[in-house]
Design an enzyme around this catalytic site. Structure first.
Site, PDB file in Angstrom:
ATOM      1  N   ASN A 159       2.150  65.411  -4.236  1.00 17.68           N
ATOM      2  CA  ASN A 159       2.540  64.005  -4.333  1.00 17.68           C
ATOM      3  C   ASN A 159       4.052  63.819  -4.332  1.00 17.68           C
ATOM      4  O   ASN A 159       4.556  62.712  -4.150  1.00 17.68           O
ATOM      5  CB  ASN A 159       1.934  63.343  -5.572  1.00 17.68           C
ATOM      6  CG  ASN A 159       2.310  64.059  -6.866  1.00 17.68           C
ATOM      7  OD1 ASN A 159       3.381  64.635  -6.987  1.00 17.68           O
ATOM      8  ND2 ASN A 159       1.422  64.021  -7.848  1.00 17.68           N
ATOM      9  N   GLU A 195       4.307  68.718 -14.654  1.00 15.02           N
ATOM     10  CA  GLU A 195       4.464  67.712 -13.606  1.00 15.02           C
ATOM     11  C   GLU A 195       5.786  67.903 -12.875  1.00 15.02           C
ATOM     12  O   GLU A 195       6.704  68.556 -13.377  1.00 15.02           O
ATOM     13  CB  GLU A 195       4.411  66.307 -14.213  1.00 15.02           C
ATOM     14  CG  GLU A 195       3.062  65.915 -14.784  1.00 15.02           C
ATOM     15  CD  GLU A 195       2.020  65.645 -13.713  1.00 15.02           C
ATOM     16  OE1 GLU A 195       2.387  65.566 -12.531  1.00 15.02           O
ATOM     17  OE2 GLU A 195       0.835  65.517 -14.069  1.00 15.02           O
ATOM     18  N   TYR A 206       0.605  77.051 -11.381  1.00 16.57           N
ATOM     19  CA  TYR A 206      -0.747  76.515 -11.354  1.00 16.57           C
ATOM     20  C   TYR A 206      -1.776  77.564 -10.930  1.00 16.57           C
ATOM     21  O   TYR A 206      -2.974  77.322 -10.992  1.00 16.57           O
ATOM     22  CB  TYR A 206      -0.818  75.325 -10.402  1.00 16.57           C
ATOM     23  CG  TYR A 206      -0.305  74.040 -11.014  1.00 16.57           C
ATOM     24  CD1 TYR A 206      -1.192  73.098 -11.502  1.00 16.57           C
ATOM     25  CD2 TYR A 206       1.054  73.771 -11.097  1.00 16.57           C
ATOM     26  CE1 TYR A 206      -0.740  71.902 -12.062  1.00 16.57           C
ATOM     27  CE2 TYR A 206       1.518  72.585 -11.651  1.00 16.57           C
ATOM     28  CZ  TYR A 206       0.616  71.657 -12.136  1.00 16.57           C
ATOM     29  OH  TYR A 206       1.077  70.492 -12.688  1.00 16.57           O
ATOM     30  N   LYS A 259      -3.909  72.293  -5.897  1.00 12.69           N
ATOM     31  CA  LYS A 259      -4.357  71.948  -4.540  1.00 12.69           C
ATOM     32  C   LYS A 259      -4.257  73.163  -3.627  1.00 12.69           C
ATOM     33  O   LYS A 259      -5.141  73.424  -2.811  1.00 12.69           O
ATOM     34  CB  LYS A 259      -3.520  70.797  -3.986  1.00 12.69           C
ATOM     35  CG  LYS A 259      -3.528  69.538  -4.823  1.00 12.69           C
ATOM     36  CD  LYS A 259      -2.540  68.519  -4.287  1.00 12.69           C
ATOM     37  CE  LYS A 259      -2.443  67.301  -5.190  1.00 12.69           C
ATOM     38  NZ  LYS A 259      -1.877  67.625  -6.525  1.00 12.69           N
TER      39      LYS A 259
END
Length: 267
Positions: A154, A53, A75, A164
């Site tokens: 975010n 995160e 990621y 994403k």
């Protein structure tokens, strides 16, 4: 040998653990550290802090995606295509701009940019906030059918580019990114494979660019030139962290110790 366990599991079997490395997942560590091992770390063992995160969504406590981590697990990544890979064919498109969001917060920059952009161009939006839920199959079909995908993070932090971005690239949509700087993105994807929100003075200018590319296919297709040499590789959550940690520990016999994790990660 490498062990992946919760702090509680480790504390119960610490004296019996013979692993050369143990991974602790940040979200499983209690804020007061009461479930962390109280015994001294065995001299032969390396402890690995694993977190995926951003700092904004990570609780402060006294293997990360960061590129300056000892063990880097982003990621996703680009790998060279082989002779066995299929030649890339652009999926059919019937949508211009799409966005899928599950965590809606009006204070997030990505929500503010979305609201502004929507005034100038049609954006097909999905997710709980829009009462348009997509399962895994529909998600892939939807992204493939979009010319552009809003890969909006975010929170904005160094090296924080999540699935994403890589999902859009893998499924054949041009990512429009909001996250770290363009220079940071270019450390792991080609500069002509994405569009950065910061490249434009306003969301209106961004909308004009997307509309232009929609009407000029040759210019649009240039965003897929990277496909001639590369493809997207994603990771199984947890497995890649363990494999890379094990490989690192095997190749590096010395120790790197961080005495102030807060300073390194949160700044």
């Amino acid at each position: 040998m490498l062990e992946v366990m919760s702090p509680f599991q480790y504390s119960k079997c610490c004296s019996q653990v013979k692993a050369h490395g143990v991974i602790f997942h940040h979200r499983d560590i209690h804020g007061d550290l009461k479930n962390m091992p109280q015994e001294q770390r065995p001299w032969f063992q390396k402890w690995v802090w694993w977190n995926g995160e951003s700092p904004a969504n990570t609780n402060r406590i006294p293997a990360s995606y960061r590129l300056d981590s000892d063990i880097k697990v982003p990621y996703g990544s680009l790998v060279e295509v082989t002779s066995e890979d299929k030649i890339f064919e652009l999926p059919k498109k019937d949508k211009l701009v799409c966005w899928v969001v599950s965590n809606w917060n009006p204070n997030y920059k990505r929500v503010q940019v979305f609201n502004e952009l929507s005034r100038h161009i049609k954006v097909e939006a999905y997710g709980r906030h829009f009462s348009r839920y997509l399962d895994n199959e529909d998600y892939s079909k939807t992204l493939s059918s979009c010319k552009f995908y809003l890969a909006f993070e975010n929170s904005i932090y160094k090296d924080y580019a999540t699935e994403k971005l890589f999902n859009a690239m893998k499924l054949g949509a041009v990512p429009v990114v909001l996250g770290p700087s363009r220079d940071n993105y270019e450390q792991f994807i080609p500069r002509d494979s994405f569009i950065h929100v910061d490249d434009f003075s306003s969301t209106e200018e961004l909308a004009k660019k997307l509309s232009f590319l929609d009407q000029n296919n040759e210019e649009y297709m240039r965003y897929f030139n990277w496909r001639e040499n590369f493809k997207v590789q994603g990771w199984w959550f947890g497995l890649e962290h363990a494999c890379r940690s094990c490989d690192y520990i095997r190749r590096n016999k010395g120790y790197t110790t961080f005495h102030n994790l807060n300073k390194w990660f949160w700044g």
